[in-house]
Design a protein around this motif. Structure first.
Motif, PDB file in Angstrom:
ATOM      1  N   HIS A   1      -8.548   1.831   9.234  1.00  0.00           N
ATOM      2  CA  HIS A   1      -9.370   0.661   8.890  1.00  0.00           C
ATOM      3  C   HIS A   1      -8.546  -0.624   9.003  1.00  0.00           C
ATOM      4  CE1 HIS A   1     -12.248  -1.966   6.956  1.00  0.00           C
ATOM      5  NE2 HIS A   1     -11.269  -2.372   6.170  1.00  0.00           N
ATOM      6  N   LEU A   2      -7.319  -0.589   8.518  1.00  0.00           N
ATOM      7  CA  LEU A   2      -6.487  -1.789   8.534  1.00  0.00           C
ATOM      8  C   LEU A   2      -6.149  -2.235   9.957  1.00  0.00           C
ATOM      9  CD1 LEU A   2      -4.168  -1.114   5.497  1.00  0.00           C
ATOM     10  CD2 LEU A   2      -6.125  -2.624   5.630  1.00  0.00           C
ATOM     11  N   LYS A   3      -6.161  -1.313  10.909  1.00  0.00           N
ATOM     12  CA  LYS A   3      -5.931  -1.670  12.311  1.00  0.00           C
ATOM     13  C   LYS A   3      -7.062  -2.547  12.860  1.00  0.00           C
ATOM     14  CE  LYS A   3      -3.260   2.475  13.339  1.00  0.00           C
ATOM     15  NZ  LYS A   3      -3.282   3.776  14.026  1.00  0.00           N
ATOM     16  N   THR A   4      -8.229  -2.523  12.200  1.00  0.00           N
ATOM     17  CA  THR A   4      -9.365  -3.332  12.664  1.00  0.00           C
ATOM     18  C   THR A   4      -9.310  -4.757  12.129  1.00  0.00           C
ATOM     19  OG1 THR A   4     -10.856  -2.772  10.817  1.00  0.00           O
ATOM     20  CG2 THR A   4     -10.808  -1.242  12.703  1.00  0.00           C
ATOM     21  N   LEU A   5      -8.384  -5.042  11.216  1.00  0.00           N
ATOM     22  CA  LEU A   5      -8.265  -6.381  10.633  1.00  0.00           C
ATOM     23  C   LEU A   5      -7.595  -7.336  11.611  1.00  0.00           C
ATOM     24  CD1 LEU A   5      -6.999  -5.508   7.034  1.00  0.00           C
ATOM     25  CD2 LEU A   5      -9.349  -5.908   7.772  1.00  0.00           C
TER      26      LEU A   5
ATOM     27  N   ARG B   1      -7.216   7.342   6.948  1.00  0.00           N
ATOM     28  CA  ARG B   1      -8.466   6.583   7.087  1.00  0.00           C
ATOM     29  C   ARG B   1      -8.249   5.106   6.750  1.00  0.00           C
ATOM     30  NH1 ARG B   1     -11.360   9.052   3.576  1.00  0.00           N
ATOM     31  NH2 ARG B   1     -11.822   7.445   2.083  1.00  0.00           N
ATOM     32  N   LEU B   2      -7.478   4.824   5.706  1.00  0.00           N
ATOM     33  CA  LEU B   2      -7.187   3.448   5.329  1.00  0.00           C
ATOM     34  C   LEU B   2      -6.369   2.752   6.413  1.00  0.00           C
ATOM     35  CD1 LEU B   2      -7.210   1.085   3.349  1.00  0.00           C
ATOM     36  CD2 LEU B   2      -5.236   2.125   2.220  1.00  0.00           C
ATOM     37  N   LYS B   3      -5.350   3.422   6.933  1.00  0.00           N
ATOM     38  CA  LYS B   3      -4.527   2.835   7.999  1.00  0.00           C
ATOM     39  C   LYS B   3      -5.372   2.526   9.230  1.00  0.00           C
ATOM     40  CE  LYS B   3      -0.064   4.785   6.718  1.00  0.00           C
ATOM     41  NZ  LYS B   3       1.040   5.684   7.091  1.00  0.00           N
TER      42      LYS B   3
ATOM     43  N   GLY C   1      -7.337   4.535  -4.178  1.00  0.00           N
ATOM     44  CA  GLY C   1      -8.299   5.224  -3.330  1.00  0.00           C
ATOM     45  C   GLY C   1      -8.712   4.410  -2.122  1.00  0.00           C
ATOM     46  N   ALA C   2      -8.819   5.100  -0.981  1.00  0.00           N
ATOM     47  CA  ALA C   2      -9.140   4.422   0.272  1.00  0.00           C
ATOM     48  C   ALA C   2     -10.470   3.679   0.205  1.00  0.00           C
ATOM     49  CB  ALA C   2      -9.146   5.428   1.423  1.00  0.00           C
ATOM     50  N   ASN C   3     -11.504   4.312  -0.322  1.00  0.00           N
ATOM     51  CA  ASN C   3     -12.821   3.661  -0.379  1.00  0.00           C
ATOM     52  C   ASN C   3     -12.779   2.393  -1.229  1.00  0.00           C
ATOM     53  OD1 ASN C   3     -13.917   5.641   1.237  1.00  0.00           O
ATOM     54  ND2 ASN C   3     -14.699   6.834  -0.476  1.00  0.00           N
ATOM     55  N   ASN C   4     -12.109   2.462  -2.368  1.00  0.00           N
ATOM     56  CA  ASN C   4     -12.015   1.289  -3.242  1.00  0.00           C
ATOM     57  C   ASN C   4     -11.200   0.168  -2.591  1.00  0.00           C
ATOM     58  OD1 ASN C   4     -13.480   2.581  -5.252  1.00  0.00           O
ATOM     59  ND2 ASN C   4     -11.656   3.391  -6.225  1.00  0.00           N
TER      60      ASN C   4
ATOM     61  N   VAL D   1       0.869  -1.172   0.000  1.00  0.00           N
ATOM     62  CA  VAL D   1       0.000   0.000   0.000  1.00  0.00           C
ATOM     63  C   VAL D   1       0.907   1.223   0.000  1.00  0.00           C
ATOM     64  CG1 VAL D   1      -1.725   1.340   1.239  1.00  0.00           C
ATOM     65  CG2 VAL D   1      -1.909  -1.138   1.190  1.00  0.00           C
ATOM     66  N   PHE D   2       0.810   2.015  -1.062  1.00  0.00           N
ATOM     67  CA  PHE D   2       1.583   3.241  -1.198  1.00  0.00           C
ATOM     68  C   PHE D   2       0.821   4.371  -0.513  1.00  0.00           C
ATOM     69  CE2 PHE D   2       3.186   0.564  -4.500  1.00  0.00           C
ATOM     70  CZ  PHE D   2       4.532   0.879  -4.576  1.00  0.00           C
ATOM     71  N   THR D   3       1.498   5.057   0.431  1.00  0.00           N
ATOM     72  CA  THR D   3       0.855   6.122   1.194  1.00  0.00           C
ATOM     73  C   THR D   3       1.770   7.342   1.285  1.00  0.00           C
ATOM     74  OG1 THR D   3       1.753   5.346   3.303  1.00  0.00           O
ATOM     75  CG2 THR D   3      -0.387   4.457   2.639  1.00  0.00           C
ATOM     76  N   GLN D   4       1.189   8.405   1.846  1.00  0.00           N
ATOM     77  CA  GLN D   4       1.934   9.620   2.145  1.00  0.00           C
ATOM     78  C   GLN D   4       1.594  10.052   3.571  1.00  0.00           C
ATOM     79  OE1 GLN D   4       2.340  12.597  -1.141  1.00  0.00           O
ATOM     80  NE2 GLN D   4       0.574  11.477  -1.939  1.00  0.00           N
TER      81      GLN D   4
END
Length: 113
Positions: free
Chosen positions: A23-27, A19-21, A92-95, A8-11
């Motif tokens: 969400h991933l903490k809930t996995l 927001r994506l990070k 995109g985070a939503n996708n 996952v490429f981020t800034q």
């Protein structure tokens, strides 16, 4: 050797990345271990070599790569190299969030039968 890898490429200051990070903490832990966060840009603002290599321009972007082992014989010795080739990317985070479960199912061993 596992055949696929998820990047996952981020800034840093990217609200969708944050927001994506979150969400991933809930996995589950096994699912989280399958995903590597990598920077899209260097400290000077240039895209990283990895981002350029996969043609990633936006963050966040999930890239699934296949690891392929290539071997060549030179005289009596064999030389092997592992190369990564992009299989798919999701921008995109939503996708990413909406397709993450099926992506993990398709490319990893995090979801046992």
């Amino acid at each position: 050797m596992k055949k696929y890898h998820l990047y996952v490429f981020t800034q840093e200051s990217c609200p969708p990345c944050i927001r994506l990070k979150d969400h991933l903490k809930t996995l589950e832990t096994d699912e989280q271990k399958e995903i590597d966060f990598v920077p899209l840009k260097t400290s000077s603002g240039e895209r990283t070599a990895l981002a350029k290599g996969f043609g990633v321009e936006l963050s966040p972007t999930l890239v699934v790569v296949a690891k392929e082992k290539h071997c060549e014989q030179y005289e009596d010795d064999w030389f092997c190299d592992v190369q990564e080739k992009m299989v798919e990317s999701i921008v995109g985070a939503n996708n990413i969030i909406s397709s993450l479960s099926s992506t993990i199912d398709a490319y990893t061993y995090a979801h046992p039968d």
